[in-house]
Design a protein around this motif. Structure first.
Motif, mmCIF file in Angstrom:
data_model
loop_
_atom_site.group_PDB
_atom_site.id
_atom_site.type_symbol
_atom_site.label_atom_id
_atom_site.label_comp_id
_atom_site.label_asym_id
_atom_site.label_seq_id
_atom_site.Cartn_x
_atom_site.Cartn_y
_atom_site.Cartn_z
ATOM 1 N N ALA A 114 3.000 -0.272 8.268
ATOM 2 C CA ALA A 114 2.240 0.356 7.951
ATOM 3 C C ALA A 114 1.879 1.838 9.522
ATOM 4 N N LYS A 115 2.148 0.968 10.651
ATOM 5 C CA LYS A 115 1.631 1.759 12.001
ATOM 6 C C LYS A 115 3.239 2.825 11.888
ATOM 7 N N VAL B 8 0.839 -1.378 -0.148
ATOM 8 C CA VAL B 8 -0.225 -0.245 -0.273
ATOM 9 C C VAL B 8 0.670 1.153 0.133
ATOM 10 N N VAL B 9 0.197 2.291 0.373
ATOM 11 C CA VAL B 9 0.429 3.635 -0.096
ATOM 12 C C VAL B 9 -0.151 4.509 0.926
ATOM 13 N N LEU B 10 0.893 5.454 2.170
ATOM 14 C CA LEU B 10 0.470 6.293 2.405
ATOM 15 C C LEU B 10 0.981 7.173 2.447
ATOM 16 N N LYS B 11 -0.253 8.625 2.538
ATOM 17 C CA LYS B 11 0.021 9.565 2.208
ATOM 18 C C LYS B 11 -0.814 10.583 3.265
ATOM 19 N N GLY C 226 6.185 13.243 3.109
ATOM 20 C CA GLY C 226 4.185 12.665 3.148
ATOM 21 C C GLY C 226 3.789 12.262 2.184
ATOM 22 N N VAL C 227 4.690 11.409 1.328
ATOM 23 C CA VAL C 227 4.053 10.350 1.317
ATOM 24 C C VAL C 227 5.318 8.550 1.100
ATOM 25 N N LYS C 228 5.185 8.023 1.434
ATOM 26 C CA LYS C 228 5.994 7.025 1.364
ATOM 27 C C LYS C 228 5.187 4.904 0.599
#
Length: 698
Positions: free
Chosen positions: A553-554, A525-528, A542-544
């Motif tokens: 993810a945590k 997944v992508v986190l932003k 701000g984006v991984k």
């Protein structure tokens, strides 16, 4: 459609402001009506009564003993509206207001014009103007203008938003051999609009082509649909001055940055079937062609010339305009060799040489026009010492009658060709001085002939899987929060509600929630960072991407929040968005920019990080967009070749792209509050597609 027949074919005309004083507008109009040969009743209206130019004058329109079909009003602006009331009470249904002094002079005049509009609606009066030069109909005949002369009789209808332009062109037409059915000065367009006039003229048997000089368009919402029906009946050629502000206020989006200043008008005219030109000369060159010649059945052109240079110029311009040069077969060439000396050329363009007598032209014409490959013909004549312009003109007319194919003649000179040009034009063969003008006119006719055969379905009216209520609720929440930009998760929910395939994205407000959402989506997944106030999210960490586990993810949630606080300590983010990481595909963009005049314009083109550098994009108006236009929009871009499968690569799902365009168009029409929309990129696969980054601004 308004009934304007009595505007141009009145049985009676009244002139309010009629005068006995030479030089006054009221004098000129009465004189023009009488001297122009009008056969109906003419009623001068003047408070003093008496007699004006030999006609009984009436003090008020209500004193006239019959209902008047058309009123021409030329009195000071301050008295116009009171006079309109009198006309309304007298049953007048058609009026041309010559008087100036309305919105063109400022606020005070604008108030008068607003009152004029209200009165015209109250009494049901069709009003052309105010600030109009008047109208003419050469077939009635009626010259109810204050131009110096009646235009020559013909089949071109000319609508002009500039009175000065109208007068200048009428004067020029006297020596050009161009004739008009109707000439209309729009003035301020407070009443009858250019759209309504074009709809009327499309049904006019005396009009073959409508040409317009316009500075603005009135009927924004209805324009494309109305003109699509109108151009199916008559060709419309428009010179539009000025430009739209589309994109000027929307440079924050990719789509806005790609939109040019005049793009909306180009797009509206193209989708309407209107031919847009860039000069007055081109306007009348093309109008002349439509008024004289039949439409070509295809784009294959033959050229006959007595000068090689002219032939080369013609071919160059044909290539620019997308016309095809006929390649003659050996049988046709052999026939041509019998009449053309070896020094000439039997290839297209055919060079009959500078010493060509009339008979050589005539024989060549006959052979070429018999060839089934030839859809249209351009003939050039240079004034060599042995050329016989009048004889060649006679031969052209004789051969034209046999075959009925469109022939455009380029007589490259001045006084030498005066009689020949007159003979040709008076027998419906258009003539030009330079080959480029003829080619441009023929290209316009070919384009229009193709437009006649196009289909215009309503491909976005009956889309399934649309949840309009869900979008209403999302937008209501955004507005309640005092925001104008949707978060990524909100934009995804909007796309989902309208059946737009997109990579799932959800908002997490804490690390545990981020972990659970990531697990539900399946890794990676992508986190932003989620904030409408942080524009360049990647720049601040701000984006991984590529998150592979719940623990990661945590940790990434906490890291992104910390990075955001460090970079923007004054901004409180809404959380972190978790998005399913998709396989890469061919990158395209689908976007929307809101034009003030015509509403949503849908963009399609090459997507990805280089979208503004490459600028491979095509625009269409959402309102009335058809399946054929979506096909054209995709094919107008270079990325279409990649989608079809380039150099052995598997083709992509173009139907999925079409579906995305349709659904974005429907969304932006259903919700006019959307000011900008960008979906970039959309990954397109062999089967299906997935939107990755969706930006929506209200």
């Amino acid at each position: 459609m308004k009934d304007l027949n009595k505007m141009f074919k009145p049985d009676s005309v009244a002139v309010i402001g009629a005068s006995n004083t030479p030089g006054k507008v009221g004098y000129i109009i009465i004189d023009n009506i009488i001297s122009g040969g009008y056969n109906g009743k003419v009623y001068p209206i003047n408070p003093k009564g008496g007699e004006i130019q030999g006609l009984k004058a009436y003090e008020n329109i209500k004193d006239v003993p019959e209902k008047v079909d058309l009123v021409i009003m030329s009195i000071p602006a301050a008295f116009v509206n009171e006079s309109i009331k009198d006309c309304g009470e007298a049953g007048v249904e058609n009026m041309v207001v010559i008087s100036a002094g309305f919105k063109e002079i400022g606020e005070e005049g604008a108030k008068l014009e607003e009152e004029l509009v209200a009165l015209s609606k109250e009494y049901g009066i069709n009003i052309i103007g105010p600030n109009s030069l008047g109208i003419t109909d050469s077939h009635t005949p009626l010259n109810s203008s204050f131009a110096q002369m009646m235009p020559p009789k013909g089949n071109i209808a000319f609508i002009s938003q500039s009175g000065a332009m109208m007068v200048a062109l009428l004067d020029w037409s006297l020596t050009s051999g161009i004739g008009f059915s109707k000439v209309i000065s729009l003035g301020n367009k407070a009443g009858v609009t250019e759209t309504e006039l074009m709809e009327y003229l499309a049904e006019d048997p005396e009009t073959a082509v409508i040409i317009c000089y316009l500075e603005s368009i009135s009927d924004d919402d209805n324009f494309v649909k109305a003109m699509r029906k109108t151009t199916a009946k008559k060709p419309i050629v428009v010179l539009k001055s000025g430009s739209s502000n589309a994109g000027a206020e929307a440079a924050s989006s990719h789509t806005g940055a790609l939109a040019g200043s005049d793009l909306a008008f180009d797009t509206a005219f193209e989708q309407s079937g209107i031919l847009r030109v860039s000069s007055m000369a081109e306007l009348f060159d093309i109008g002349l062609a439509f008024s004289k010649a039949p439409l070509p059945e295809g784009n294959n052109v033959a050229i006959i010339t007595n000068a090689g240079g002219g032939g080369v110029l013609t071919v160059d311009e044909m290539e620019r305009q997308g016309l095809e040069l006929v390649q003659f077969d050996e049988e046709t060439k052999e026939k041509l060799r019998k009449g053309i000396p070896e020094e000439g050329s039997v290839n297209n363009p055919i060079d009959v040489l500078g010493d060509a007598p009339v008979q050589r032209y005539k024989e060549t014409l006959d052979i070429v026009l018999k060839d089934d490959q030839v859809d249209s013909l351009i003939i050039m004549v240079c004034p060599t010492a042995s050329a016989d312009p009048d004889g060649i003109a006679a031969a052209i007319l004789e051969e034209r009658e046999k075959f009925g194919k469109p022939i455009l003649v380029v007589n490259m000179g001045g006084p030498t060709f005066e009689a020949a040009n007159h003979a040709l034009r008076s027998h419906n063969v258009p003539t030009y001085v330079f080959p480029e003008n003829a080619v441009d006119a023929l290209a316009a006719m070919t384009t229009y002939a193709e437009l006649e055969r196009r289909e215009a379905d309503s491909c976005i009216d009956d889309l399934d899987n649309i949840d309009k209520k869900a979008v209403e609720e999302i937008f209501a929440k955004v507005k309640a929060d005092g925001r104008d930009t949707l978060l990524g998760s909100e934009a995804y929910a909007v796309a989902e509600a309208y059946g737009i395939e997109a990579a799932p994205i959800k908002l997490a407000t804490n690390a545990n929630e981020a972990s659970q959402l990531a697990a539900d989506m399946e890794f990676p997944v992508v986190l932003k960072i989620a904030s409408d106030k942080i524009l360049h999210k990647s720049d601040i960490g701000g984006v991984k991407v590529g998150i592979e586990s719940e623990e990661e993810a945590k940790a990434t949630f906490d890291e992104i929040i910390a990075n955001a606080k460090k970079a923007h300590p004054d901004i409180v983010p809404d959380g972190v968005e978790v998005q399913k990481m998709m396989e890469t595909g061919q990158e395209v963009i689908v976007g929307m920019i809101k034009d003030k005049q015509f509403g949503p314009m849908i963009a399609f083109g090459m997507g990805g990080i280089y979208v503004n550098l490459i600028e491979d994009v095509s625009f269409k108006l959402a309102n009335g967009i058809s399946s054929q236009e979506i096909d054209e929009q995709i094919n107008d871009t270079k990325v279409s070749e990649l989608l079809k499968g380039y150099r052995g690569e598997a083709p992509c799902d173009i139907d999925a792209v079409k579906e995305a365009i349709k659904r974005v168009a429907r969304l932006t029409l259903d919700f006019p509050e959307i000011s900008e929309l960008d979906i970039n990129p959309i990954f397109v696969y062999e089967n299906g597609s997935s939107a990755l980054d969706i930006k929506i601004k209200l």
